[in-house]
Write a protein that holds these residues in place. Sequence first.
Motif, short mmCIF file in Angstrom:
data_model
loop_
_atom_site.label_atom_id
_atom_site.label_comp_id
_atom_site.label_asym_id
_atom_site.label_seq_id
_atom_site.Cartn_x
_atom_site.Cartn_y
_atom_site.Cartn_z
N ASN A 27 7.51 15.96 -4.97
CA ASN A 27 6.25 16.56 -4.51
C ASN A 27 5.13 16.41 -5.54
O ASN A 27 3.95 16.39 -5.18
CB ASN A 27 6.45 18.04 -4.19
N THR A 31 0.83 -1.22 0.00
CA THR A 31 0.00 0.00 0.00
C THR A 31 0.86 1.26 0.00
O THR A 31 0.34 2.36 -0.07
CB THR A 31 -0.92 0.02 1.23
N ASN A 32 2.19 1.07 0.10
CA ASN A 32 3.12 2.19 0.11
C ASN A 32 3.98 2.18 -1.14
O ASN A 32 4.17 1.15 -1.79
CB ASN A 32 4.05 2.14 1.33
N TYR A 33 4.52 3.34 -1.46
CA TYR A 33 5.47 3.44 -2.58
C TYR A 33 6.52 4.50 -2.26
O TYR A 33 6.26 5.44 -1.50
CB TYR A 33 4.76 3.78 -3.88
N ASP A 34 7.69 4.31 -2.81
CA ASP A 34 8.78 5.26 -2.63
C ASP A 34 9.16 5.82 -4.00
O ASP A 34 9.21 5.07 -4.99
CB ASP A 34 9.98 4.54 -2.00
N ASN A 65 2.15 11.87 -7.00
CA ASN A 65 1.26 11.37 -5.95
C ASN A 65 0.32 10.35 -6.58
O ASN A 65 -0.58 10.71 -7.35
CB ASN A 65 0.47 12.52 -5.32
N TYR A 87 -2.56 4.98 -2.92
CA TYR A 87 -1.38 4.52 -2.17
C TYR A 87 -0.84 5.67 -1.32
O TYR A 87 -1.13 6.84 -1.55
CB TYR A 87 -0.29 4.04 -3.13
N GLU A 88 -0.01 5.30 -0.35
CA GLU A 88 0.65 6.28 0.51
C GLU A 88 2.15 6.25 0.25
O GLU A 88 2.73 5.20 -0.01
CB GLU A 88 0.38 5.95 1.99
N LYS A 89 2.78 7.41 0.33
CA LYS A 89 4.24 7.46 0.21
C LYS A 89 4.87 6.88 1.46
O LYS A 89 4.47 7.19 2.58
CB LYS A 89 4.71 8.89 -0.02
N GLY A 90 5.87 6.06 1.26
CA GLY A 90 6.55 5.45 2.39
C GLY A 90 7.39 4.28 1.95
O GLY A 90 7.24 3.77 0.83
N ALA A 132 -2.62 7.92 -6.69
CA ALA A 132 -3.90 7.74 -6.01
C ALA A 132 -4.08 6.29 -5.56
O ALA A 132 -3.80 5.35 -6.28
CB ALA A 132 -5.04 8.14 -6.94
N ASN A 154 -0.43 7.62 -12.58
CA ASN A 154 -1.79 7.43 -12.09
C ASN A 154 -2.65 6.69 -13.10
O ASN A 154 -3.53 5.91 -12.73
CB ASN A 154 -2.42 8.78 -11.74
#
Length: 407
Positions: free
Chosen positions: A150, A44-47, A153, A157-160, A155, A268
């Motif tokens: 920045n 659920t995260n992406y870097d 982004n 998923y959360e950055k991490g 959609a 996206n």
Amino acid sequence: MKTLLLITSLVGSISLAFGQIIDDNKVSFTYTQLPYIKIDNAFTNYDVKFVHGYEQSNQDILAAHELNKKAAMDMYTQSMIQYKRTTDSIDVGYFRMMAKWEKDVNAGKTQANGLPLVQPTKPAYPLAPIFPGLEEPRLNTPMDENIVLNKVNIAGYEKGLGGFVVTVNVLGISNVQINHTKKGTGTATKYTYTATYNLPVEITVESPTQGKLIFQRINEGRQSYTVGSYASRYDYEVYMLTREDEFRRNLEVAARNKAASSANTFLNNQIGYMQKTRNAELYAVKKFKSYDYSDVTMAYTKTVQALMLVSQDRDRSSAMDKIEEALADWSMIMEESNTYDKKARINDKISAMIQCNMAELLAWQGEYDQCDINVNLAISAGGKFKRHANGEKGFYADQKKRWNVHY
């Protein structure tokens, strides 16, 4: 004449009596656009990682500049060798004439060939070669990686850390060309200058369990940037002579921001779960004195209610019961369809209208094969519903492609 008018009036009345009036409605609703590529549900995260690809472009520019300098020096050296040969040849000829003149003087001669003895004049040399002034190479300036970090982004998923990795490699700007267009006359004349350029971006997406999912270069085509509008072409020339560095900086900033936005849009579209707005055209029948269309109105209402629910889940599960209910109502009405009798309550026009409504519902139900059938039936009917169905084919095909990846 009175008889003709009477017949015309009668025909018009009959047409009005059986010419159902379609009520066109634009219905807006939101939905989750499924991506073309499915990331493992475990992540659920992406870097996001940024690569300064333009630095390699700078090295290539410097290498090309060195080659140009070497080629220019080689050409200059050859020109100087040829120039020396020419001047040596001129000197040899001159010195030979001087030697003869000097010998004649030493011998006491005062004339040569019946003319007074005159010291030869040294011929002029041709213009010497000039080393060409090579313009210093214009390099890409360092880029703030936050422009990309920045902007990207994805959609859904959360950055991490600990998820999949997105790598964005911004290459260098190249092939900058400037053209202008002229508009207006007199004092309203404007010359608008536009720069076109190339700035490709390489995008990689890698999953710990699925490996490399995407490796693609985007932004390959020519991009454009408006330099400005001027009342005279010579105002532009003054600007470029006095503020070219400013223009180059502005172009670079705009181009890189645009490239980062393109990267975000691409990602996206490929792997994100974007919230989109759909403006669907749905049809009902306006109040009609010859027949009762309350069942059509009810089915239409259920259709709108169903579509309003599709945004609640990615798989549209919250809407499925309502979609099924609306489809059942439309199917029951279609049992009465008689496309051969224009005076029928559910004639060819109403049938085609219903096919369009059902196609929309079937698309959101995930029944794309049946959706295609309804679209083709609407196309066969011709007229406005043919145009409608043809206009929606591309959207339904794209949704089908996305749906089949996930379900």
